[in-house]
Write an enzyme that holds these catalytic residues in place. Structure first.
Site, PDB file in Angstrom:
ATOM      1  CD  GLN A   1      -2.858  -1.380   2.168  1.00 17.48           C
ATOM      2  OE1 GLN A   1      -3.931  -1.364   1.600  1.00 17.48           O
ATOM      3  NE2 GLN A   1      -2.750  -1.372   3.466  1.00 17.48           N
TER       4      GLN A   1
ATOM      5  CG  HIS B   1       9.673   2.021   6.775  1.00 14.50           C
ATOM      6  ND1 HIS B   1      10.537   1.955   7.855  1.00 14.50           N
ATOM      7  CD2 HIS B   1      10.292   1.388   5.753  1.00 14.50           C
ATOM      8  CE1 HIS B   1      11.648   1.328   7.501  1.00 14.50           C
ATOM      9  NE2 HIS B   1      11.515   0.967   6.227  1.00 14.50           N
TER      10      HIS B   1
ATOM     11  CG  HIS C   1       4.898  -1.939   5.087  1.00  7.88           C
ATOM     12  ND1 HIS C   1       4.799  -0.584   5.291  1.00  7.88           N
ATOM     13  CD2 HIS C   1       3.651  -2.438   5.259  1.00  7.88           C
ATOM     14  CE1 HIS C   1       3.554  -0.264   5.586  1.00  7.88           C
ATOM     15  NE2 HIS C   1       2.829  -1.366   5.556  1.00  7.88           N
TER      16      HIS C   1
ATOM     17  CG  HIS D   1       0.869  -5.992   3.841  1.00  6.19           C
ATOM     18  ND1 HIS D   1       0.155  -5.874   5.008  1.00  6.19           N
ATOM     19  CD2 HIS D   1       1.145  -4.717   3.473  1.00  6.19           C
ATOM     20  CE1 HIS D   1       0.008  -4.595   5.322  1.00  6.19           C
ATOM     21  NE2 HIS D   1       0.600  -3.865   4.400  1.00  6.19           N
TER      22      HIS D   1
HETATM   23  P1  AMP Z   1      -0.080  -0.552   6.121  1.00 10.17           P
HETATM   24  O1  AMP Z   1      -1.443  -0.202   6.565  1.00 10.17           O
HETATM   25  O2  AMP Z   1      -0.011  -1.119   4.742  1.00 10.17           O
HETATM   26  O3  AMP Z   1       0.853   0.609   6.352  1.00 10.17           O
HETATM   27  O4  AMP Z   1       0.421  -1.751   7.057  1.00 10.17           O
HETATM   28  C1  AMP Z   1       0.972  -1.571   8.324  1.00 10.17           C
HETATM   29  C2  AMP Z   1       1.289  -2.948   8.853  1.00 10.17           C
HETATM   30  O5  AMP Z   1       2.293  -2.816   9.836  1.00 10.17           O
HETATM   31  C3  AMP Z   1       0.133  -3.655   9.525  1.00 10.17           C
HETATM   32  O6  AMP Z   1       0.031  -4.962   9.015  1.00 10.17           O
HETATM   33  C4  AMP Z   1       0.481  -3.670  11.010  1.00 10.17           C
HETATM   34  O7  AMP Z   1      -0.036  -4.792  11.672  1.00 10.17           O
HETATM   35  C5  AMP Z   1       1.979  -3.635  10.952  1.00 10.17           C
HETATM   36  N1  AMP Z   1       2.630  -3.010  12.095  1.00 10.17           N
HETATM   37  C6  AMP Z   1       2.433  -1.783  12.582  1.00 10.17           C
HETATM   38  N2  AMP Z   1       3.272  -1.519  13.609  1.00 10.17           N
HETATM   39  C7  AMP Z   1       4.043  -2.596  13.746  1.00 10.17           C
HETATM   40  C8  AMP Z   1       5.103  -2.966  14.631  1.00 10.17           C
HETATM   41  N3  AMP Z   1       5.522  -2.147  15.581  1.00 10.17           N
HETATM   42  N4  AMP Z   1       5.659  -4.181  14.482  1.00 10.17           N
HETATM   43  C9  AMP Z   1       5.230  -5.023  13.515  1.00 10.17           C
HETATM   44  N5  AMP Z   1       4.240  -4.734  12.652  1.00 10.17           N
HETATM   45  C10 AMP Z   1       3.642  -3.553  12.769  1.00 10.17           C
END
Ligand code: AMP
Length: 176
Positions: free
Chosen positions: A91, A102, A104, A106
């Site tokens: 996303q 940041h 990432h 999934h």
């Molecule tokens: P997005 O909405 O695409 O930015 O996804 C954020 C993802 O990061 C979600 O799946 C959260 O569960 C995960 N997330 C957020 N904070 C943390 C954290 N401190 N450690 C591991 N995963 C995280």
């Protein structure tokens, strides 16, 4: 003291990281998603080591390393979590549902019937991420009256430790 890393504004303990390459990290997820009528779906995230909010701002070396890492991790995670397929999503930007600034990827193991309608997973991810964004905001404001517990650091560390053994690592970040 074990090393820490950044995921956007959040500090991540090395114990929650299961994969490290020259420019990327594999991180177990803080808050798994729960499809309507099945068990929790645990899944992982792959991110560049450098805090870069948007995909376009990655260097080509980071893009190559990120997708090479995602490719390596995908096969292992699908097998390990007994998936039959994977949803792989990125996303890119808040209007696309990104809550952590940041980049990432999934990697979500999928099984037959996990969501009644296959594409419902996207609504589920979006909803859960919105709830999580609110929850994390409350935590940083030190007004954490949220009783709902996502996952404990111990739970995340134990999952990361099990996964870690399945990969060749670029560095040892885990010894204290
Ligand atoms: P997005 O909405 O695409 O930015 O996804 C954020 C993802 O990061 C979600 O799946 C959260 O569960 C995960 N997330 C957020 N904070 C943390 C954290 N401190 N450690 C591991 N995963 C995280």
């Amino acid at each position: 003291m074990m090393q820490t890393f950044q995921f956007g504004p959040w500090k991540i303990a090395a114990s929650e990281i299961f994969y490290i390459s020259k420019l990327s990290l594999g991180l177990v997820n803080y808050k798994p998603i729960v499809p309507g009528r099945m068990c929790t779906v645990v899944y992982v995230l792959v991110l560049p080591r450098r805090v870069v909010p948007r995909f376009a701002d990655l260097t080509s070396e980071e893009v190559t390393d990120l997708f090479h890492s995602a490719h390596t991790i995908a096969a292992v995670v699908e097998k390990e979590y007994k998936g039959e397929s994977l949803t792989i999503t990125l996303q890119d930007g808040p209007q696309a549902g990104q809550t952590v600034p940041h980049v990432h990827v999934h990697l979500i193991p999928r099984r037959a019937g996990d969501w009644a309608n296959n594409d419902d997973i996207y609504g589920e991810i979006d909803q859960k991420e919105k709830e999580l964004a609110k929850e994390l905001k409350r935590k940083t404001a030190a007004v954490d009256n949220e009783e709902r517990k996502p996952r404990t650091p111990e739970d995340m560390a134990s999952e990361a430790a099990a996964l870690r053994k399945l990969f060749a690592q670029a560095e040892n970040i885990w010894s204290a």
